[in-house]
Design a protein around this motif. Structure first.
Motif, PDB file in Angstrom:
ATOM      1  N   GLN A  32       0.824  -1.203   0.000  1.00 16.26           N
ATOM      2  CA  GLN A  32       0.000   0.000   0.000  1.00 16.26           C
ATOM      3  C   GLN A  32       0.861   1.257   0.000  1.00 16.26           C
ATOM      4  OE1 GLN A  32      -2.331  -0.591   3.585  1.00 16.26           O
ATOM      5  NE2 GLN A  32      -3.767  -1.940   2.538  1.00 16.26           N
ATOM      6  N   ARG A  48      -3.302   3.664  -2.489  1.00 16.89           N
ATOM      7  CA  ARG A  48      -3.032   2.931  -3.722  1.00 16.89           C
ATOM      8  C   ARG A  48      -2.657   1.496  -3.337  1.00 16.89           C
ATOM      9  NH1 ARG A  48      -0.622   7.751  -3.970  1.00 16.89           N
ATOM     10  NH2 ARG A  48      -0.923   9.072  -5.775  1.00 16.89           N
ATOM     11  N   GLY A  55      -7.473   1.657  -5.901  1.00 18.55           N
ATOM     12  CA  GLY A  55      -7.303   2.284  -4.606  1.00 18.55           C
ATOM     13  C   GLY A  55      -8.613   2.662  -3.979  1.00 18.55           C
TER      14      GLY A  55
END
Length: 168
Positions: A32, A48, A55
């Motif tokens: 992430q 994201r 996302g």
């Protein structure tokens, strides 16, 4: 949506991963990249998922205290993540970015996150997802029970978001 959260510094990630695996029904590993934006209340971040390119936009509000605390949040799935980041950065300004590898374990109504945070170290979070009829106190009891099962001590607890800890 509401949950009760705790965050703690991890002393031994190998032992904690093993304990989490023992009490969970499922697990996953996620990469992430979170961008935090300036806000007048709460926190707003664009997450994201670096493996998928998708996302989510997440707003949450919770006190910056150690130990279990109530967090109120809203999420929206995002596909055009780069353009949304540009719009939010221009409108609000971004204040920090957090990159991490998250080991996600599900144990009943609790999400156990064991995070390897770039430039910060290893941390864990518990998110006890409250049912509509549950009180914050009931969620705290669940959090303390899982802390006990994982061997997390009160002196390991930290406050704030990773973005705040990176700024210190």
């Amino acid at each position: 949506m509401r949950n009760v959260e705790i965050k703690a510094k991890v002393k031994n990630i190998v032992i904690l991963l093993q304990k989490a695996k023992e009490i969970s029904q499922s697990s996953d590993i996620l990469k992430q990249h979170d961008t935090f934006y300036n806000t007048t209340k709460g926190r707003l971040k664009l997450r994201r998922f670096t493996d998928s390119g998708n996302g989510e936009l997440i707003f949450y509000d919770r006190p910056d205290t150690e130990g279990p605390k109530l967090s109120v949040f809203k999420k929206a799935n995002v596909e055009d993540i780069d353009n949304l980041n540009q719009v939010l950065t221009e409108a609000l300004g971004s204040k920090n970015e957090v990159k991490k590898v998250r080991h996600l374990f599900l144990a009943g109504q609790t999400r156990i996150h064991i995070d390897e945070v770039e430039n910060l170290g290893n941390y864990m979070e518990l998110e006890v997802c409250l049912k509509p009829e549950q009180t914050c106190e009931e969620g705290e009891k669940v959090a303390y029970e899982i802390m006990k099962q994982l061997g997390v001590q009160k002196e390991d607890l930290v406050s704030g978001a990773y973005a705040d800890l990176l700024l210190k």
